[in-house]
Design an enzyme around this catalytic site. Structure first.
Site, PDB file in Angstrom:
ATOM      1  N   CYS A   1       0.842  -1.197   0.000  1.00 41.94           N
ATOM      2  CA  CYS A   1       0.000   0.000   0.000  1.00 41.94           C
ATOM      3  C   CYS A   1       0.882   1.254   0.000  1.00 41.94           C
ATOM      4  O   CYS A   1       2.007   1.243   0.505  1.00 41.94           O
ATOM      5  CB  CYS A   1      -0.900  -0.008   1.224  1.00 41.94           C
ATOM      6  SG  CYS A   1      -2.060   1.389   1.271  1.00 41.94           S
TER       7      CYS A   1
ATOM      8  N   ASP B   1       0.474   3.768   1.726  1.00 43.71           N
ATOM      9  CA  ASP B   1       0.452   4.387   3.053  1.00 43.71           C
ATOM     10  C   ASP B   1       1.877   4.665   3.557  1.00 43.71           C
ATOM     11  O   ASP B   1       2.733   3.771   3.554  1.00 43.71           O
ATOM     12  CB  ASP B   1      -0.273   3.447   4.031  1.00 43.71           C
ATOM     13  CG  ASP B   1      -0.606   4.129   5.346  1.00 43.71           C
ATOM     14  OD1 ASP B   1       0.333   4.597   6.023  1.00 43.71           O
ATOM     15  OD2 ASP B   1      -1.792   4.202   5.697  1.00 43.71           O
TER      16      ASP B   1
ATOM     17  N   ARG C   1       3.063   4.948   6.327  1.00 42.04           N
ATOM     18  CA  ARG C   1       3.475   4.268   7.565  1.00 42.04           C
ATOM     19  C   ARG C   1       3.931   2.828   7.327  1.00 42.04           C
ATOM     20  O   ARG C   1       4.205   2.103   8.287  1.00 42.04           O
ATOM     21  CB  ARG C   1       2.314   4.285   8.567  1.00 42.04           C
ATOM     22  CG  ARG C   1       1.899   5.688   8.983  1.00 42.04           C
ATOM     23  CD  ARG C   1       0.552   5.684   9.654  1.00 42.04           C
ATOM     24  NE  ARG C   1      -0.504   5.221   8.739  1.00 42.04           N
ATOM     25  CZ  ARG C   1      -1.778   5.062   9.085  1.00 42.04           C
ATOM     26  NH1 ARG C   1      -2.164   5.323  10.305  1.00 42.04           N
ATOM     27  NH2 ARG C   1      -2.667   4.650   8.199  1.00 42.04           N
TER      28      ARG C   1
ATOM     29  N   HIS D   1      -2.306  -3.906   4.961  1.00 38.87           N
ATOM     30  CA  HIS D   1      -2.113  -3.504   6.365  1.00 38.87           C
ATOM     31  C   HIS D   1      -3.459  -3.222   7.005  1.00 38.87           C
ATOM     32  O   HIS D   1      -4.391  -2.754   6.343  1.00 38.87           O
ATOM     33  CB  HIS D   1      -1.169  -2.293   6.487  1.00 38.87           C
ATOM     34  CG  HIS D   1      -1.724  -1.017   5.921  1.00 38.87           C
ATOM     35  ND1 HIS D   1      -2.312  -0.047   6.696  1.00 38.87           N
ATOM     36  CD2 HIS D   1      -1.785  -0.563   4.649  1.00 38.87           C
ATOM     37  CE1 HIS D   1      -2.699   0.950   5.935  1.00 38.87           C
ATOM     38  NE2 HIS D   1      -2.390   0.669   4.688  1.00 38.87           N
TER      39      HIS D   1
ATOM     40  N   CYS E   1      -6.321   0.049   6.783  1.00 38.12           N
ATOM     41  CA  CYS E   1      -6.002   0.680   5.495  1.00 38.12           C
ATOM     42  C   CYS E   1      -7.084   1.723   5.127  1.00 38.12           C
ATOM     43  O   CYS E   1      -8.279   1.418   5.076  1.00 38.12           O
ATOM     44  CB  CYS E   1      -5.932  -0.396   4.407  1.00 38.12           C
ATOM     45  SG  CYS E   1      -5.604   0.262   2.765  1.00 38.12           S
TER      46      CYS E   1
END
Lengths: 186, 212
Positions: free
Chosen positions: B40, B42, B44, B96, B99
């Site tokens: 992803c 993302d 993080r 994750h 999400c």
């Protein structure tokens, strides 16, 4: 004062139990019940017990969220993969996940009232909101833990394999920054 | 301050050289990663970092909600290059929990183009509504959908002609489904590994959950 200090101590779960993660979960549940018992005692006094209040505040801030992650991210997904349709575990896990979300919300409310008591050096009975907040939290915890102990953990004992248990114990340890409980000691 | 990123870069490069004077020389000569990471976007979820790999060791494709869309030219280019040129040994689809893309796919708010990108996730959730509806908490439903999405993407990758051709040629290639938890930094193996066409068929037939 010595006895007041003692009242604040919340025994941690022995780290050796990480080698038996399902027993670890039972032991954690026992601690949760103990916290609720202590909370209900503190609820009935106007005396300020700083150590006891701080210990419970810390538990709600750190231990409870980690325990919920243990279940939500490890135990429940594992059970979803291992259980058989006849176990009918999905509805139970779905309900418990919902309760976990509520637990965090309720624990925050309890922490708020405890923080107030700590900062003003008073007992929980001095606050009108504390009874409803704490009794609600404790009764929800009691019900939730009873369901996990009576349904989830017994099924886990049957369905989870030895290798799952080892991996589960390692993950619980890693989440707490502890060494691998199954590592060979030299 | 944007300048701090350039300063950080100098500090990072310098520390690398101090630790291993030949690091960048080796890296510049070739890349031969064993792994393709489909993850992803993302911020993080820093792929290299969470699996402890150095630059050069992980070929990375990231998009919102870690999708492997069979008609996305960007994804297909990455997949073909990594399988046929780099000859990676493992493809890791990693989602994750929590999400934002999956969350957006489950609610009814309109966001524009992203809704089209996330349509496969919306449809996946619709297909598993009976299962997801047993979870009363929305975040719990999001997390389970994150797992279901990883599995769906593993199946897409396993059915992809580039992957199927690699297996037919006898190339060693495994596809794995993992999920990462931002709350504790731990990866979970969702036990979806496929290593040949038969595994894909078996995965497709495998029930999705105890009530599926």
């Amino acid at each position: 004062m010595a006895s007041m200090k003692k009242s604040g101590v919340l025994e941690p779960v022995p780290i050796e139990l990480l080698r038996e993660p399902l027993v670890w979960f039972f032991a954690e549940h026992y601690r949760h019940r103990d916290v609720c018992k202590r909370l209900l005692v503190l609820l009935d006094t106007v005396d300020h017990d700083a150590d006891a209040l701080q210990a419970i505040h810390d538990f709600l801030e750190s231990d409870l969220p980690i325990h919920i992650i243990d279940e939500e991210d490890d135990l429940f997904p594992l059970l979803r993969r291992r259980c058989e349709p006849d176990d009918h575990i999905e509805n139970v896990l779905g309900m418990l996940s919902g309760e976990h979300a509520n637990d965090m919300h309720d624990a925050q409310a309890v922490r708020t009232v405890i923080a107030k008591a700590i900062s003003e050096e008073r007992g929980l009975r001095c606050y009108s909101e504390s009874r409803s907040v704490i009794e609600h939290f404790c009764s929800a915890q009691k019900r939730h833990i009873a369901m996990e102990n009576a349904v989830v953990l017994p099924i886990a004992r049957i369905r989870i394999t030895e290798s799952d248990l080892q991996s589960l114990g390692q993950r619980l340890a890693a989440r707490r920054g502890l060494p691998d409980p199954f590592a060979e000691t030299p | 301050m944007i300048e701090s990123l350039l300063n950080n870069n100098m500090a990072w490069a310098s520390a690398r050289v101090r630790a291993d004077s030949q690091f960048f020389r080796r890296l510049s000569e070739q890349q031969s990663p064993e792994y393709l990471w489909i993850g992803c976007s993302d911020s993080r979820v820093p792929a290299n970092e969470i699996v402890g790999l150095d630059p050069g060791e992980l070929f990375v494709h990231r998009n919102i909600a870690n999708l492997a869309p069979p008609r996305d030219i960007n994804f297909l280019s990455v997949l073909q290059y990594s399988v046929e040129v780099l000859k990676v040994r493992h493809i890791i689809v990693c989602g994750h929990y929590g999400c934002g893309g999956v969350r957006a796919a489950l609610d009814t708010e309109r966001r524009g183009l992203i809704d089209h990108w996330l349509q496969p996730v919306t449809e996946l959730a619709r297909a598993h509504a009976d299962h997801l509806d047993t979870i009363t908490d929305f975040e719990g439903r999001v997390n389970l959908t994150c797992e279901l999405n990883v599995r769906a993407q593993v199946e897409y990758v396993g059915r992809n002609p580039f992957v199927a051709d690699a297996w037919r040629r006898g190339q060693k290639l495994a596809v794995h489904g993992w999920i990462y938890s931002i709350r504790d930094g731990l990866l979970h193996d969702l036990e979806l590994t496929i290593e040949n066409a038969r595994d894909v068929d078996a995965l497709v037939r495998r029930r999705w959950s105890s009530n599926a």
